[in-house]
Motif scaffolding. Structure first.
Motif, PDB file in Angstrom:
ATOM      1  N   SER A 129       6.923 -18.361  23.780  1.00 58.36           N
ATOM      2  CA  SER A 129       8.192 -18.652  23.106  1.00 58.36           C
ATOM      3  C   SER A 129       8.366 -17.791  21.857  1.00 58.36           C
ATOM      4  N   GLU A 149       8.764 -24.778  15.093  1.00 62.32           N
ATOM      5  CA  GLU A 149      10.228 -24.946  15.072  1.00 62.32           C
ATOM      6  C   GLU A 149      10.870 -24.151  13.938  1.00 62.32           C
ATOM      7  N   ASP A 167      18.263 -22.783  17.929  1.00 59.29           N
ATOM      8  CA  ASP A 167      17.890 -24.186  18.107  1.00 59.29           C
ATOM      9  C   ASP A 167      16.513 -24.238  18.769  1.00 59.29           C
ATOM     10  N   PRO A 168      15.492 -24.773  18.085  1.00 63.85           N
ATOM     11  CA  PRO A 168      14.139 -24.798  18.663  1.00 63.85           C
ATOM     12  C   PRO A 168      14.088 -25.481  20.024  1.00 63.85           C
ATOM     13  N   LYS A 169      14.814 -26.567  20.187  1.00 63.90           N
ATOM     14  CA  LYS A 169      14.755 -27.337  21.427  1.00 63.90           C
ATOM     15  C   LYS A 169      15.263 -26.545  22.633  1.00 63.90           C
ATOM     16  N   ASP A 221       9.761 -26.784  23.885  1.00 62.42           N
ATOM     17  CA  ASP A 221       9.799 -28.241  23.958  1.00 62.42           C
ATOM     18  C   ASP A 221       8.381 -28.800  23.987  1.00 62.42           C
ATOM     19  N   TYR A 222       8.226 -30.012  23.489  1.00 63.59           N
ATOM     20  CA  TYR A 222       6.912 -30.641  23.429  1.00 63.59           C
ATOM     21  C   TYR A 222       7.079 -32.152  23.405  1.00 63.59           C
ATOM     22  N   ASP A 279       6.434 -28.701  13.646  1.00 62.70           N
ATOM     23  CA  ASP A 279       7.517 -28.195  12.805  1.00 62.70           C
ATOM     24  C   ASP A 279       7.263 -26.763  12.354  1.00 62.70           C
ATOM     25  N   THR A 284       5.413 -28.934  26.630  1.00 60.71           N
ATOM     26  CA  THR A 284       5.636 -29.349  28.009  1.00 60.71           C
ATOM     27  C   THR A 284       5.278 -28.265  29.023  1.00 60.71           C
TER      28      THR A 284
END
Length: 488
Positions: free
Chosen positions: A232, A65, A74-76, A80-81, A62, A223
């Motif tokens: 990122s 994020e 949007d973090p996603k 991603d993880y 978090d 990922t």
């Protein structure tokens, strides 16, 4: 006009600081001595093998994020993880193996069936860890320990009445010996001291807060690999308009009338309203702040442990190995005595093997594995490292061969080495110590530099050397604590 900020270093805390300052309306310039961002959180690619060069455990996602969320993204969509079903796979010389399942009930059952340790002891231990976290995290993780308000609020007052239950007056090892009857379980939970480079036989039992992060909250894996945290956040910073200057080593922080006003890079002055130092605190005072008053008491504190890492390309897949693996020493206390007292490497070191190709197959050629093989070692005090590395490499290979019943040297395809001297040169970590000052006494949390300078106005600090913890989430938190002090 917008206010301006200079960030010295693009380690994970430096990236987070740059993002947060940009969101506060600052024009931000980041100066990095290396040709790449991320500091310790970088990567190595050799002949088809990719290795995450530094931190390998990911908790509290978090905190990553949040940087996207405060930036309106949007973090996603950008990072991603996954949560790991097995946090770590433990091996002992007598053939015992324990999988630390992410499902606590499953982990407790595994411990009870293989070690005879009652499952209830695991539940009690993790409840105690959660108790420490609930009481101390609001203070030690989310606020500056160097401000009066931290110690005069309701969270602090709540702690004052429960000091005995927070592990302050005991050591990690004593607390774990009291909790567990089986020495293997004591050893398993003692290893959490290494998460911030400490000695479980000296560090306060307060550090038993760490298992809460790994078990109750969870251990995770990006990922695309750990380096994707760096990539990122670097891309996010660029998208926000942060400017990066690589191969640009800061030579000096400019101070006038006890106020930081800029930095010198390649003999050129760059002025700013705010200066943020993401370098290791000790090396910063020895180099870019050498003209200023030195916080001698802090600089002279004992340093944390370092690491010796072999990045090995292995021409075989070992199905019994997971993402995180530990091959324990037979004499844990002697191993730590060598690290912290003898300043040497024990002949039977505990070996940590991180294999990202287990979760990310393209990190190694087909039928192969990428082994990040690490042991804890002392920080650099001028030891004969060439000899120590040769001896340690031999000890590690012998241990791997015994436990996995293999001949690992015949499977080695590539090898790269990172050790205290190269850690210091590449990351500006004083003496190659991974976590700054050590945490081997109950006052250690207070023997770290504040997130701000009490002597120089507009000079701030972030990163592992100024936070009483270690790892990625606490570096990110150090940036949050710091930027919360700065008005946009």
């Amino acid at each position: 006009m917008n206010k301006t900020a200079v960030v010295i270093g693009s380690g994970i805390a430096g990236l987070a600081a740059a993002i947060r300052l940009k969101n506060k309306g600052f024009e931000v310039n980041v100066f990095e001595a290396n040709s790449y961002p991320g500091g310790k959180l970088s990567e190595i690619i050799i002949q088809g093998y990719r290795f995450d060069a530094g931190p390998s455990l990911f908790t509290l996602p978090d905190q990553v994020e949040e940087l996207f969320q405060i930036s309106g993204k949007d973090p996603k969509a950008h990072f991603d993880y996954i949560r790991l079903p097995v946090a770590c796979h433990y091996f002992w010389e007598d053939g015992t193996q324990i999988k630390a399942f992410g499902d606590i009930k499953k982990f407790a059952s595994e411990v009870e069936s293989k070690l005879g340790e009652p499952a209830s002891h695991v539940f009690e231990s993790l409840q105690k860890s959660a108790f420490i976290y609930d009481h101390l995290a609001p203070l030690f993780m989310h606020q500056s320990l160097h401000r009066f308000g931290t110690w005069a609020n309701k969270d602090a007052i709540k702690c004052y009445f429960k000091l005995g239950k927070l592990g302050i007056f005991s050591t990690m090892n004593k607390a774990n010996e009291k909790q567990y009857s089986n020495p293997k379980m004591v050893q398993l939970f003692n290893r959490y001291a290494t998460y911030n480079g400490s000695n479980p036989y000296e560090t306060p039992a307060t550090l038993n807060i760490i298992p809460h992060l790994e078990f109750n909250i969870g251990a995770f894996f990006p990922t695309k690999g750990m380096h994707d945290i760096t990539l990122s956040l670097y891309k996010l910073a660029l998208d926000l308009g942060v400017k990066f200057h690589f191969d640009s080593k800061v030579e000096e922080v400019l101070v006038r009338d006890k106020k930081a006003i800029g930095v010198i890079v390649s003999s050129n002055s760059h002025f700013a309203d705010i200066i943020v130092n993401n370098m290791d605190m000790v090396n910063a005072y020895k180099t870019i702040l050498k003209k200023e008053k030195q916080p001698t008491r802090l600089l002279d504190q004992p340093k944390s442990s370092s690491a010796l890492i072999f990045y090995w390309g292995i021409k075989k897949v070992f199905p019994e190995l997971d993402l995180h693996n530990i091959l324990f020493s037979e004499n844990y206390k002697e191993e730590f005595d060598h690290i912290f007292n003898k300043k040497s490497i024990y002949q039977d070191p505990t070996v940590y093997i991180n294999i990202t190709s287990v979760n990310k197959p393209d990190d190694a050629p087909e039928g192969c594995m990428n082994w990040f093989t690490m042991i804890n070692v002392p920080n650099n005090q001028g030891q004969d490292w060439d000899r120590l590395i040769r001896e340690a490499r031999k000890s590690i290979i012998q241990k791997v061969n015994r436990i996995l019943k293999t001949d690992i040297e015949n499977l080695l395809e590539v090898e790269e080495i990172m050790e205290p001297r190269t850690i210091e040169s590449k990351t500006s970590s004083a003496n190659g110590a991974l976590y700054g000052n050590s945490s081997n006494n109950k006052y250690a949390a207070f023997l770290r530099h504040a997130n701000f300078s009490s002597e120089i106005k507009n000079l701030y600090f972030c990163g592992g050397s100024v936070h009483p913890g270690g790892g990625i989430p606490l570096c990110l938190l150090s940036a949050k604590i710091m930027t919360d002090m700065i008005k946009g």
